[in-house]
Design a protein around this motif. Structure first.
Motif, PDB file in Angstrom:
ATOM      1  N   GLN B 194       0.861  -1.168   0.000  1.00 13.42           N
ATOM      2  CA  GLN B 194       0.000   0.000   0.000  1.00 13.42           C
ATOM      3  C   GLN B 194       0.904   1.226   0.000  1.00 13.42           C
ATOM      4  N   MET B 195       0.695   2.140  -0.922  1.00  6.85           N
ATOM      5  CA  MET B 195       1.477   3.368  -0.945  1.00  6.85           C
ATOM      6  C   MET B 195       0.738   4.420  -0.123  1.00  6.85           C
ATOM      7  N   LEU B 196       1.380   4.890   0.908  1.00  6.00           N
ATOM      8  CA  LEU B 196       0.741   5.865   1.785  1.00  6.00           C
ATOM      9  C   LEU B 196       1.286   7.257   1.457  1.00  6.00           C
ATOM     10  N   PRO B 197       0.421   8.185   1.127  1.00  6.72           N
ATOM     11  CA  PRO B 197       0.913   9.523   0.791  1.00  6.72           C
ATOM     12  C   PRO B 197       1.141  10.342   2.052  1.00  6.72           C
ATOM     13  N   SER B 198       1.969   9.822   2.937  1.00  2.07           N
ATOM     14  CA  SER B 198       2.211  10.514   4.199  1.00  2.07           C
ATOM     15  C   SER B 198       3.562  10.089   4.761  1.00  2.07           C
ATOM     16  N   TYR B 203       1.888   7.077  10.034  1.00  5.69           N
ATOM     17  CA  TYR B 203       1.303   5.740  10.023  1.00  5.69           C
ATOM     18  C   TYR B 203       1.587   5.021  11.340  1.00  5.69           C
ATOM     19  N   MET B 204       2.827   5.123  11.851  1.00  8.43           N
ATOM     20  CA  MET B 204       3.138   4.446  13.115  1.00  8.43           C
ATOM     21  C   MET B 204       2.288   5.010  14.254  1.00  8.43           C
ATOM     22  N   GLU B 205       2.043   6.320  14.236  1.00  8.81           N
ATOM     23  CA  GLU B 205       1.159   6.904  15.252  1.00  8.81           C
ATOM     24  C   GLU B 205      -0.247   6.322  15.138  1.00  8.81           C
ATOM     25  N   ASN B 206      -0.717   6.189  13.919  1.00  9.20           N
ATOM     26  CA  ASN B 206      -2.052   5.645  13.668  1.00  9.20           C
ATOM     27  C   ASN B 206      -2.168   4.237  14.260  1.00  9.20           C
ATOM     28  N   VAL B 207      -1.117   3.430  14.069  1.00 12.30           N
ATOM     29  CA  VAL B 207      -1.116   2.053  14.587  1.00 12.30           C
ATOM     30  C   VAL B 207      -1.178   2.048  16.112  1.00 12.30           C
ATOM     31  N   LYS B 208      -0.513   3.006  16.731  1.00 16.79           N
ATOM     32  CA  LYS B 208      -0.408   3.028  18.187  1.00 16.79           C
ATOM     33  C   LYS B 208      -1.573   3.745  18.851  1.00 16.79           C
ATOM     34  N   ASP B 209      -2.453   4.281  18.028  1.00 19.47           N
ATOM     35  CA  ASP B 209      -3.546   5.115  18.519  1.00 19.47           C
ATOM     36  C   ASP B 209      -4.802   4.257  18.705  1.00 19.47           C
ATOM     37  N   SER B 210      -4.961   3.684  19.881  1.00 16.87           N
ATOM     38  CA  SER B 210      -6.121   2.816  20.133  1.00 16.87           C
ATOM     39  C   SER B 210      -7.394   3.635  20.293  1.00 16.87           C
ATOM     40  N   TYR B 211      -7.245   4.927  20.487  1.00 11.90           N
ATOM     41  CA  TYR B 211      -8.375   5.836  20.674  1.00 11.90           C
ATOM     42  C   TYR B 211      -9.177   5.975  19.374  1.00 11.90           C
ATOM     43  N   HIS B 212      -8.473   6.020  18.227  1.00  7.57           N
ATOM     44  CA  HIS B 212      -9.171   6.255  16.957  1.00  7.57           C
ATOM     45  C   HIS B 212      -9.897   5.011  16.440  1.00  7.57           C
ATOM     46  N   ALA B 213      -9.385   3.824  16.835  1.00 12.44           N
ATOM     47  CA  ALA B 213      -9.770   2.605  16.119  1.00 12.44           C
ATOM     48  C   ALA B 213     -11.285   2.423  16.006  1.00 12.44           C
ATOM     49  N   GLN B 318       7.200  12.589   2.398  1.00 16.47           N
ATOM     50  CA  GLN B 318       5.733  12.555   2.355  1.00 16.47           C
ATOM     51  C   GLN B 318       5.176  11.278   1.735  1.00 16.47           C
ATOM     52  N   LYS B 319       5.972  10.229   1.753  1.00 15.25           N
ATOM     53  CA  LYS B 319       5.515   9.002   1.123  1.00 15.25           C
ATOM     54  C   LYS B 319       6.082   7.818   1.891  1.00 15.25           C
ATOM     55  N   SER B 320       5.293   6.774   2.056  1.00 13.49           N
ATOM     56  CA  SER B 320       5.832   5.548   2.631  1.00 13.49           C
ATOM     57  C   SER B 320       5.094   4.352   2.040  1.00 13.49           C
ATOM     58  N   GLU B 321       5.785   3.235   2.013  1.00 12.43           N
ATOM     59  CA  GLU B 321       5.164   2.012   1.506  1.00 12.43           C
ATOM     60  C   GLU B 321       4.920   1.076   2.670  1.00 12.43           C
ATOM     61  N   LEU B 322       3.720   0.518   2.699  1.00 17.56           N
ATOM     62  CA  LEU B 322       3.386  -0.446   3.737  1.00 17.56           C
ATOM     63  C   LEU B 322       3.242  -1.814   3.078  1.00 17.56           C
ATOM     64  N   GLY B 358      -5.198   4.017   5.438  1.00 20.79           N
ATOM     65  CA  GLY B 358      -4.367   4.451   4.320  1.00 20.79           C
ATOM     66  C   GLY B 358      -4.506   5.939   4.079  1.00 20.79           C
ATOM     67  N   ALA B 359      -5.683   6.447   4.433  1.00 19.88           N
ATOM     68  CA  ALA B 359      -5.984   7.844   4.108  1.00 19.88           C
ATOM     69  C   ALA B 359      -5.816   8.790   5.292  1.00 19.88           C
ATOM     70  N   ALA B 360      -6.155   8.319   6.504  1.00 15.57           N
ATOM     71  CA  ALA B 360      -6.157   9.244   7.656  1.00 15.57           C
ATOM     72  C   ALA B 360      -4.797   9.947   7.849  1.00 15.57           C
ATOM     73  N   PRO B 361      -3.660   9.218   7.759  1.00 11.61           N
ATOM     74  CA  PRO B 361      -2.381   9.923   7.908  1.00 11.61           C
ATOM     75  C   PRO B 361      -2.183  11.004   6.844  1.00 11.61           C
ATOM     76  N   SER B 362      -2.719  10.765   5.651  1.00  8.26           N
ATOM     77  CA  SER B 362      -2.539  11.776   4.594  1.00  8.26           C
ATOM     78  C   SER B 362      -3.424  12.991   4.845  1.00  8.26           C
ATOM     79  N   PHE B 363      -4.550  12.786   5.559  1.00  9.78           N
ATOM     80  CA  PHE B 363      -5.369  13.956   5.912  1.00  9.78           C
ATOM     81  C   PHE B 363      -4.548  14.897   6.793  1.00  9.78           C
ATOM     82  N   VAL B 364      -3.779  14.310   7.715  1.00 10.04           N
ATOM     83  CA  VAL B 364      -2.916  15.119   8.587  1.00 10.04           C
ATOM     84  C   VAL B 364      -1.802  15.755   7.749  1.00 10.04           C
TER      85      VAL B 364
END
Lengths: 158, 410
Positions: B194-198, B203-213, B318-322, B358-364
């Motif tokens: 998955q190509m993440l535009p962020s 992305y690592m914050e998103n993974v660790k963020d149990s609040y958003h899930a 501004q780009k990462s591959e997952l 895939g999208a939420a980190p790019s919104f930030v």
């Protein structure tokens, strides 16, 4: 070449693409048989015999579930697709079914106006022809993506 | 930290504030490569099952650095930089394959599977002419070799001699949770990317963020796969950089979401074909979801019976591959494999519950590009990074920044 067969599959493909590109997703599951199978995978997985799919449905009901989830649950930015498909390569008819293989390219158009080449690949289909006059349906559709890489997310089916 | 002539300082509040310049300053890319990925950290490289036989190789990355991982004739694993000692060309071009040795296509310099230079084409010239001076030692410019450690079929690598042994790096709590999932020999089911535009950190914050899930992923919540009212906990390692978030499959049956009128608690949303969610308690502890991360690039995921490793590869600012690899165990029967494949609908770029990630980190990323001098607020669950018996917390996100700042000396 059986022109009638060729046209029936081509018509099914055209209707398939229309349901997606014209945002008539609720009609999309009806192009499959009740036990129809739909898989989106990568050429790499397919060629290595690995069964993982990005999307996997083994019934028309599962396809309807996906559409409902896209409409009601999932969050994604507004976007649409434009499919361009090649001519179908059709195998011999057997028990009222044919194998068909069709190349596709899909552009993704974002609400921002950004247009990108989102996916290319090949459909490997098993088409049930049904009684004469009835519309053909997919008993199986395997979407084989040429690339292993999906940009951002894959919401709308391919 | 300097950027565009400005000196950057971490906000005085500490871990409860994250300055947006961490996602925007291009100077950081090189510094992160040096201090984090090439520093005293263990990066996940691949599954041992990606190298199923002697004389096989696969490509991976240590941060942005391209890496080759190999299994030699004797079955031992090695990893080294994917860069020829001669002119710096990539040595291996295919994603994976079989080889007894590795030859650079550019000038045919040859290496063994441990990354040692073994032959230089025309080293002594031809007919007494040309060639390399006898005193030249090209071996001294060879690809950098990684130190490897395999843990339950997971292969990690590091470039630094300072990185502590993997078990100590992870700590006992994280180790126990890895062992819980990786309990048998792995069978690969397939992979995709998955190509993440962020920026990778988002992305690592998103993974660790149990609040958003349970709030962003409405599929999750509506089907009671994950509500914050389900019994669960978050474990943060001593160093802060690693975490586990888990929840029990059974729901308390509470109506907190409906009462609060949250978008994610829509009524009447049921699956027409619920076989998608048929699952078994394969680990025997009632835990239906376990997300585990290891600083800086690794995620191990159990979503019911869907198991996957995710490897994050930064590709510039501004780009990462997952890279996702789904697996089961060699002892799985057909029914279990089918279950894992069906439940893979929940994960990945098209996943019912993970497509939004895939999208939420790019919104930030898109919003903060013009807000470098401003900060985000990370105060759910307080200000510290300790483990908690609930998931309405950002303790693991703060833990990430604790580890990040320590490595980056920020």
């Amino acid at each position: 070449m059986n022109i009638d067969l060729q046209l029936r599959v081509q018509n099914l493909n055209a209707r398939y693409v229309e349901t997606i590109d014209e945002n008539k997703l609720e009609l999309w599951p009806d192009l499959f048989t009740a036990e129809g199978c739909y898989r989106v995978t990568t050429a790499d997985n397919f060629e290595r015999g690995l069964p993982l799919a990005l999307i996997y449905a083994s019934s028309r009901a599962m396809l309807r579930d996906r559409v409902r989830s896209l409409r009601e649950a999932n969050v994604y930015e507004a976007q649409r697709y434009r499919h361009v498909i090649g001519p179908a390569l059709i195998g011999a008819e057997h028990d009222g079914q044919v194998q068909a293989q069709t190349s596709f390219m899909v552009a993704r158009i974002m609400h921002t106006g950004e247009v990108t080449l989102f996916a290319t690949g090949c459909y490997r289909d098993r088409v049930v022809l049904g009684a004469s006059g009835a519309e053909a349906r997919f008993a199986e559709k395997i979407v084989i993506l040429d690339s292993r890489l999906i940009d951002t997310l894959l919401a709308i089916p391919l | 930290m300097r950027s565009a002539g400005n000196v950057r300082h971490w906000p005085a509040e500490g871990l409860t504030r994250v300055p947006y310049w961490v996602y925007c300053d291009s100077d950081l890319v090189e510094q992160e490569q040096e201090r984090i990925f090439a520093g005293a950290t263990w990066s996940f490289l691949c599954l041992a099952a990606d190298l199923p036989a002697p004389n096989t190789y696969c490509r991976s990355n240590l941060g942005m650095m391209p890496v080759v991982v190999t299994r030699d004739q004797a079955g031992d694993l090695h990893a080294f930089e994917n860069r020829c000692a001669h002119r710096g060309s990539l040595l291996v071009l295919s994603e994976k394959g079989e080889a007894r040795d590795i030859t650079c296509v550019y000038h045919n310099w040859c290496y063994d599977l441990a990354g040692n230079l073994t032959a230089v084409a025309f080293r002594k010239g031809l007919g007494g002419k040309g060639g390399m001076p006898a005193e030249c030692r090209p071996e001294a410019h060879g690809p950098r070799k990684l130190r490897l450690q395999a843990l339950c079929g997971l292969v990690f690598g590091t470039l630094s001699a300072q990185t502590p042994p993997l078990e100590r790096y992870l700590g006992p709590d994280i180790l126990a949770r890895i062992n819980r999932v990786m309990r048998a020999p792995v069978k690969l089911l397939g992979s995709y990317s998955q190509m993440l535009p962020s920026n990778w950190k988002l992305y690592m914050e998103n993974v660790k963020d149990s609040y958003h899930a349970s709030l962003l992923h409405t599929f999750f919540t509506t089907f009671r796969l994950n509500r914050l009212s389900q019994k669960g906990a978050i474990v943060v390692s001593e160093c802060g950089g690693h975490h586990v978030s888990y929840s029990l499959a059974a729901d308390s049956g509470g109506k907190e979401y409906e009462q609060a009128g949250m978008r994610s608690a829509q009524q009447g949303f049921g699956l027409e074909d619920p076989t998608l969610l048929d699952s078994v308690d394969e680990f025997g502890d009632g835990i239906g979801l376990q997300i585990l991360s290891v600083f800086p690039n690794f995620v191990l995921q159990q979503t019911r019976n869907s198991l996957a490793v995710r490897r994050l590869v930064p590709q510039g600012l501004q780009k990462s591959e997952l890279v996702w690899t789904c697996f089961g165990f060699t002892l799985d029967d057909e029914e279990m494999t089918e279950r894992r494949l069906r439940q893979a609908n929940l994960i990945g770029p098209a996943g019912y519950i993970s497509m939004e990630d895939g999208a939420a980190p790019s919104f930030v990323q898109r919003a903060v590009a013009t807000a470098s001098d401003l900060v985000s607020v990370v105060e759910m669950g307080g200000a510290d990074t300790t483990s908690q018996d609930n998931r309405v917390t950002e303790a693991a996100v703060r833990g990430f920044w604790k580890s990040y700042r320590e490595h980056m000396q920020l």
